[in-house]
Design a protein around this motif. Structure first.
Motif, PDB file in Angstrom:
ATOM      1  N   LEU A  10      -5.998  -5.153   7.152  1.00 36.03           N
ATOM      2  CA  LEU A  10      -6.263  -3.884   6.480  1.00 36.03           C
ATOM      3  C   LEU A  10      -6.509  -2.820   7.546  1.00 36.03           C
ATOM      4  N   VAL A  42      -1.261   2.733   1.210  1.00 35.09           N
ATOM      5  CA  VAL A  42      -2.079   3.107   0.049  1.00 35.09           C
ATOM      6  C   VAL A  42      -2.642   4.517   0.220  1.00 35.09           C
ATOM      7  N   ALA A 128      -7.288  -1.657  -2.898  1.00 32.07           N
ATOM      8  CA  ALA A 128      -6.688  -1.920  -1.586  1.00 32.07           C
ATOM      9  C   ALA A 128      -7.043  -3.321  -1.098  1.00 32.07           C
ATOM     10  N   VAL A 146      -1.881  -4.026   4.981  1.00 34.37           N
ATOM     11  CA  VAL A 146      -2.141  -2.914   4.067  1.00 34.37           C
ATOM     12  C   VAL A 146      -2.702  -1.769   4.907  1.00 34.37           C
ATOM     13  N   MET A 148      -4.341   1.999   4.666  1.00 31.84           N
ATOM     14  CA  MET A 148      -4.959   2.944   3.736  1.00 31.84           C
ATOM     15  C   MET A 148      -5.085   4.324   4.383  1.00 31.84           C
TER      16      MET A 148
END
Length: 331
Positions: A10, A42, A128, A146, A148
């Motif tokens: 992340l 995201v 998320a 991922v 963000m």
């Protein structure tokens, strides 16, 4: 050199407004998707900045493929809608189904996401983190990474840490469990929070303050990314010349280069003041940037620089920045 295996799954990107954090987040997503990897980008602020960068239609509340990276990797994007995320949450934990949709029509969903303390941010971060943990039928992660695009530096610590506050308010039940699950991801090595800045005094100071807040909250700070770095046009010898050169010598040099006579009022003479002014402005900016680099160096974090693109930012520029991130070992 950092390898893809060393990169947190992340990647949270924040920065002072105007530093280009959304652009950096998008470039990072492309860079991480290299060599067949799959990345989810995201957006949590509802600005549709990702859609604009990738020159596509406004993103719905669903994961949609928006780009193919070098080596065949894929970038998906998701613009999280807090109201729809709450409906997902209610269905997941309370199986409300049609009752949840009825609550939306009555305005209860909007009320909850606007008024209830921390609920909105729990839903955004929770969505998320769910994507980070999600696996397919074969037990493999659906997304390798991922990324963000988070709120600005001044709000990012509260945004990421709000789940702790909610966990304290709701000590049992699904809300408590959800908040704890989210914080286990956000405060682990699975997460890295990167800050984007410019070589200017206010963004650098806000970056330093943001890093101090993140560290105090025990959130994992990743890297500092300096965006829109102008190319150097004068070396140290050139800068020293700016400080010592006389008007007459500049006029003579211009004249020797065929730009008109050096006599007073001549073409070369008229060029002297504008040229000297530009040189002085460059020298001042160079000194300021040198100062700010030194300040960033004291933060004890990996520091990376992305160039200012003379042609402006478009899709080709985004791929160029992604390639630069790969070359620097960020992805």
């Amino acid at each position: 050199m950092v390898t893809l295996e060393d990169v947190s799954r992340l990647q949270v990107v924040s920065g002072k407004g105007g530093t280009g954090k959304t652009t950096v987040a998008a470039a990072l997503a492309l860079a991480l998707a290299t060599a067949g990897k799959r990345t989810l980008l995201v957006e949590v602020e509802g600005r549709q900045g990702i859609a604009q960068l990738f020159e596509t239609q406004a993103l719905p509340y669903e994961e949609r493929k928006i780009a193919v990276a070098s080596g065949g990797g894929e970038v998906y994007a998701l613009a999280i809608d807090p109201e729809l995320a709450l409906l997902d949450y209610l269905q997941m934990f309370y199986k409300l189904g049609g009752a949840g949709r009825a609550l939306k029509k009555l305005g209860a969903i909007d009320f909850a996401t606007t008024i209830a303390p921390g609920v909105r941010d729990v839903l955004l971060t929770g969505k998320a983190c769910e994507a980070v943990r999600r696996k397919d039928r074969n037990g493999r992660f659906v997304y390798d990474y991922v990324v963000m695009d988070a709120p600005p530096t001044g709000r990012v610590t509260r945004f990421l840490n709000v789940n702790d506050e909610v966990a304290g308010l709701a000590r049992i039940g699904p809300i408590h469990n959800q908040a704890q699950a989210v914080m286990r991801v956000l405060k682990s090595s699975e997460t890295a929070v990167h800050l984007v800045t410019l070589l200017e005094e206010m963004p650098v100071q806000e970056t330093a303050d943001g890093i101090a807040e993140l560290r105090a909250a025990k959130l994992p700070v990743g890297r500092v990314i300096v965006n829109m770095v102008r190319p150097e046009v004068l070396d140290e010898d050139g800068l020293e010349l700016v400080r010592s050169v006389t008007r007459s010598s500049v006029a003579r040099s211009l004249s020797a280069a065929g730009l008109g006579g050096a006599r007073r009022g001549g073409h070369a003479e008229r060029l002297v003041d504008p040229l000297l002014q530009q040189a002085e402005e460059y020298a001042e900016r160079h000194a300021l940037e040198h100062e700010q680099r030194a300040a960033l160096g004291e933060l004890d974090l990996p520091l990376h620089e992305l160039p200012l693109l003379a042609e402006g930012m478009d899709l080709a520029g985004l791929y160029q920045l992604a390639n630069e991130l790969r070359k620097q070992g960020i992805a």
